[in-house]
Design an enzyme around this catalytic site. Structure first.
Site, PDB file in Angstrom:
ATOM      1  N   GLU A 164       0.833  -1.207   0.000  1.00  0.00           N
ATOM      2  CA  GLU A 164       0.000   0.000   0.000  1.00  0.00           C
ATOM      3  C   GLU A 164       0.870   1.260   0.000  1.00  0.00           C
ATOM      4  OE1 GLU A 164      -0.236  -2.672   1.909  1.00  0.00           O
ATOM      5  OE2 GLU A 164      -2.154  -2.775   2.952  1.00  0.00           O
ATOM      6  N   CYS A 183      -2.206  -2.888   7.402  1.00  0.00           N
ATOM      7  CA  CYS A 183      -1.566  -2.714   8.709  1.00  0.00           C
ATOM      8  C   CYS A 183      -1.758  -1.276   9.201  1.00  0.00           C
ATOM      9  CB  CYS A 183      -0.090  -3.090   8.644  1.00  0.00           C
ATOM     10  SG  CYS A 183       0.966  -1.804   7.947  1.00  0.00           S
TER      11      CYS A 183
HETATM   12  N1  THU Z   1       2.193  -6.378   4.109  1.00  0.00           N
HETATM   13  C1  THU Z   1       1.719  -5.535   3.144  1.00  0.00           C
HETATM   14  O1  THU Z   1       2.336  -5.332   2.097  1.00  0.00           O
HETATM   15  N2  THU Z   1       0.526  -4.916   3.382  1.00  0.00           N
HETATM   16  C2  THU Z   1      -0.233  -5.106   4.492  1.00  0.00           C
HETATM   17  O2  THU Z   1      -1.277  -4.456   4.651  1.00  0.00           O
HETATM   18  C3  THU Z   1       0.154  -6.082   5.494  1.00  0.00           C
HETATM   19  C4  THU Z   1       1.529  -6.636   5.355  1.00  0.00           C
HETATM   20  C5  THU Z   1       3.473  -7.039   3.871  1.00  0.00           C
HETATM   21  C6  THU Z   1       4.599  -6.585   4.732  1.00  0.00           C
HETATM   22  C7  THU Z   1       5.510  -7.790   4.682  1.00  0.00           C
HETATM   23  O3  THU Z   1       6.316  -7.700   3.497  1.00  0.00           O
HETATM   24  C8  THU Z   1       4.564  -8.956   4.539  1.00  0.00           C
HETATM   25  O4  THU Z   1       3.330  -8.420   4.095  1.00  0.00           O
HETATM   26  C9  THU Z   1       4.335  -9.719   5.831  1.00  0.00           C
HETATM   27  O5  THU Z   1       3.967  -8.887   6.859  1.00  0.00           O
END
Ligand code: THU
Length: 159
Positions: A75, A109
């Site tokens: 994101e 997140c």
């Molecule tokens: N991750 C995202 O790209 N977006 C989110 O909303 C949640 C987590 C990624 C971060 C990391 O590279 C992987 O997912 C595991 O947490």
């Protein structure tokens, strides 16, 4: 004492055929971006696609690093790329998808919610957040502020 409840309200489409076409296409763009994720450590590829006011789509995927905290979520990769390339365009919507989604919606997140909120405020209009699950249901959350109630933002810095 009084109890204050904060509500999260979203629209759920059980089938893609019911959802706005632009949002189905935005999810497709996020799915395509997800294939370019660099996630060797988490094995959790994520894709995101931002729809700008001018109709352009800017996408991103998570980019990890051996120094784990340096990695960035899909994101934020998409939103920062959009802000850098098109600083005057509001972001109308952002779609997010993960390879390992189950019946739960992929849920952005906390750090990404904070960045979504500022992108929304910067653009001066609501940003829809488009999520999906393994069944192909589509959820539309009508604003980044909905996902981050009682937030910290720039207004608090300028008191
Ligand atoms: N991750 C995202 O790209 N977006 C989110 O909303 C949640 C987590 C990624 C971060 C990391 O590279 C992987 O997912 C595991 O947490």
């Amino acid at each position: 004492m009084r109890e204050v409840k904060l509500e999260l309200c979203m629209q759920v489409y059980d089938h893609a055929s019911e959802a706005p076409r632009a949002y189905v296409e935005l999810l497709d763009a996020a799915r395509t971006a997800m294939k370019k994720a660099y996630a060797p450590y988490s094995q959790f590829p994520v894709g995101a696609a931002a729809l700008l006011s001018n109709g352009q789509i800017i996408s991103g995927s998570n980019q990890e690093n051996a120094s784990f905290p340096l990695g960035l979520c899909a994101e934020r990769v998409a939103l920062f790329a959009a802000g850098a390339a098109f600083p005057d365009q509001a972001i109308r919507a952002i779609a997010v998808i993960a390879a390992k989604i189950d019946e739960q919606w992929i849920s952005p997140c906390g750090a990404c919610r904070q960045v979504m909120l500022e992108s929304e405020q910067r653009g001066g209009q609501n940003m829809d957040i488009i999520l999906t699950n393994r069944s192909g249901q589509i959820a539309v959350i009508p604003s980044a502020a909905t996902l981050l109630p009682w937030c910290f933002d720039g207004h608090l810095l300028n008191r």
